[in-house]
Motif scaffolding. Structure first.
Motif, PDB file in Angstrom:
ATOM      1  N   TYR A  77       0.838  -1.190   0.000  1.00 31.72           N
ATOM      2  CA  TYR A  77       0.000   0.000   0.000  1.00 31.72           C
ATOM      3  C   TYR A  77       0.880   1.249   0.000  1.00 31.72           C
ATOM      4  O   TYR A  77       0.656   2.168  -0.770  1.00 31.72           O
ATOM      5  CB  TYR A  77      -0.939   0.023   1.201  1.00 31.72           C
ATOM      6  CG  TYR A  77      -1.716   1.313   1.271  1.00 31.72           C
ATOM      7  CD1 TYR A  77      -2.804   1.523   0.449  1.00 31.72           C
ATOM      8  CD2 TYR A  77      -1.331   2.331   2.135  1.00 31.72           C
ATOM      9  CE1 TYR A  77      -3.500   2.720   0.482  1.00 31.72           C
ATOM     10  CE2 TYR A  77      -2.021   3.530   2.179  1.00 31.72           C
ATOM     11  CZ  TYR A  77      -3.114   3.715   1.356  1.00 31.72           C
ATOM     12  OH  TYR A  77      -3.786   4.898   1.395  1.00 31.72           O
ATOM     13  N   ILE A  78       1.883   1.254   0.863  1.00 30.41           N
ATOM     14  CA  ILE A  78       2.781   2.411   0.936  1.00 30.41           C
ATOM     15  C   ILE A  78       3.524   2.581  -0.384  1.00 30.41           C
ATOM     16  O   ILE A  78       3.641   3.688  -0.904  1.00 30.41           O
ATOM     17  CB  ILE A  78       3.760   2.268   2.114  1.00 30.41           C
ATOM     18  CG1 ILE A  78       2.995   2.422   3.438  1.00 30.41           C
ATOM     19  CG2 ILE A  78       4.884   3.283   2.027  1.00 30.41           C
ATOM     20  CD1 ILE A  78       3.813   2.089   4.664  1.00 30.41           C
ATOM     21  N   GLN A  79       3.994   1.494  -0.961  1.00 29.57           N
ATOM     22  CA  GLN A  79       4.712   1.568  -2.236  1.00 29.57           C
ATOM     23  C   GLN A  79       3.783   2.084  -3.332  1.00 29.57           C
ATOM     24  O   GLN A  79       4.160   2.963  -4.100  1.00 29.57           O
ATOM     25  CB  GLN A  79       5.251   0.193  -2.613  1.00 29.57           C
ATOM     26  CG  GLN A  79       6.006   0.178  -3.926  1.00 29.57           C
ATOM     27  CD  GLN A  79       6.451  -1.217  -4.309  1.00 29.57           C
ATOM     28  OE1 GLN A  79       5.908  -2.213  -3.821  1.00 29.57           O
ATOM     29  NE2 GLN A  79       7.420  -1.298  -5.184  1.00 29.57           N
ATOM     30  N   GLY A  80       2.564   1.569  -3.418  1.00 30.96           N
ATOM     31  CA  GLY A  80       1.610   2.026  -4.430  1.00 30.96           C
ATOM     32  C   GLY A  80       1.229   3.471  -4.230  1.00 30.96           C
ATOM     33  O   GLY A  80       1.110   4.244  -5.184  1.00 30.96           O
ATOM     34  N   SER A  82       3.761  10.212  -9.300  1.00 30.59           N
ATOM     35  CA  SER A  82       3.286  10.423 -10.667  1.00 30.59           C
ATOM     36  C   SER A  82       2.386  11.645 -10.752  1.00 30.59           C
ATOM     37  O   SER A  82       2.246  12.238 -11.810  1.00 30.59           O
ATOM     38  CB  SER A  82       2.550   9.182 -11.176  1.00 30.59           C
ATOM     39  OG  SER A  82       1.354   8.982 -10.461  1.00 30.59           O
ATOM     40  N   LEU A  83       1.779  12.029  -9.632  1.00 29.87           N
ATOM     41  CA  LEU A  83       0.920  13.209  -9.624  1.00 29.87           C
ATOM     42  C   LEU A  83       1.707  14.503  -9.425  1.00 29.87           C
ATOM     43  O   LEU A  83       1.151  15.582  -9.608  1.00 29.87           O
ATOM     44  CB  LEU A  83      -0.140  13.095  -8.519  1.00 29.87           C
ATOM     45  CG  LEU A  83      -1.209  12.032  -8.732  1.00 29.87           C
ATOM     46  CD1 LEU A  83      -2.106  11.936  -7.520  1.00 29.87           C
ATOM     47  CD2 LEU A  83      -2.023  12.336  -9.980  1.00 29.87           C
ATOM     48  N   ASP A  84       2.966  14.411  -9.059  1.00 30.32           N
ATOM     49  CA  ASP A  84       3.761  15.622  -8.829  1.00 30.32           C
ATOM     50  C   ASP A  84       3.760  16.532 -10.050  1.00 30.32           C
ATOM     51  O   ASP A  84       3.684  17.746  -9.937  1.00 30.32           O
ATOM     52  CB  ASP A  84       5.203  15.274  -8.442  1.00 30.32           C
ATOM     53  CG  ASP A  84       5.329  14.920  -6.973  1.00 30.32           C
ATOM     54  OD1 ASP A  84       4.398  15.245  -6.210  1.00 30.32           O
ATOM     55  OD2 ASP A  84       6.344  14.326  -6.603  1.00 30.32           O
ATOM     56  N   ILE A 131      -7.463   8.668  -5.341  1.00 38.79           N
ATOM     57  CA  ILE A 131      -6.874   7.781  -4.340  1.00 38.79           C
ATOM     58  C   ILE A 131      -6.635   6.445  -5.001  1.00 38.79           C
ATOM     59  O   ILE A 131      -7.537   5.918  -5.667  1.00 38.79           O
ATOM     60  CB  ILE A 131      -7.816   7.642  -3.131  1.00 38.79           C
ATOM     61  CG1 ILE A 131      -8.022   8.995  -2.472  1.00 38.79           C
ATOM     62  CG2 ILE A 131      -7.292   6.605  -2.141  1.00 38.79           C
ATOM     63  CD1 ILE A 131      -9.057   8.993  -1.384  1.00 38.79           C
ATOM     64  N   PRO A 132      -5.443   5.871  -4.861  1.00 44.51           N
ATOM     65  CA  PRO A 132      -5.173   4.597  -5.537  1.00 44.51           C
ATOM     66  C   PRO A 132      -6.051   3.498  -4.963  1.00 44.51           C
ATOM     67  O   PRO A 132      -6.343   3.471  -3.773  1.00 44.51           O
ATOM     68  CB  PRO A 132      -3.694   4.345  -5.235  1.00 44.51           C
ATOM     69  CG  PRO A 132      -3.396   5.144  -4.030  1.00 44.51           C
ATOM     70  CD  PRO A 132      -4.317   6.324  -4.073  1.00 44.51           C
TER      71      PRO A 132
END
Length: 75
Positions: free
Chosen positions: A37-40, A47-49, A67-68
């Motif tokens: 979860y943390i990695q995702g 990627s949103l930066d 939210i992923p």
């Protein structure tokens, strides 16, 4: 008396082993879920930066970031 002996020699130790194994397996599943979860989440936020608005955020409309979805075990 034979029932008590069987409980003390077989049933109780077997139950304790099964409980410990379940605890160990559940701990491993929790670690896997937490790490993935943390990695995702980190990958998604990175990627949103590039999509984040620049300038003064007070002058910009509210922007919602997706939210992923939760990761499935075994993927």
């Amino acid at each position: 008396m034979a029932e008590l002996q069987m409980l003390l020699e077989e049933e109780i130790p077997g139950g304790r082993r099964a409980l410990f194994d379940s605890y160990t397996n559940l701990e491993r599943v929790a670690d896997y879920c937490e790490n993935n979860y943390i990695q995702g989440y980190t990958i998604t936020m990175n990627s949103l930066d590039g999509a984040k608005p620049s300038g003064n955020p007070g002058n910009l409309p509210f922007i919602a970031y997706p939210i992923p979805p939760p990761l499935r075990l075994g993927d």
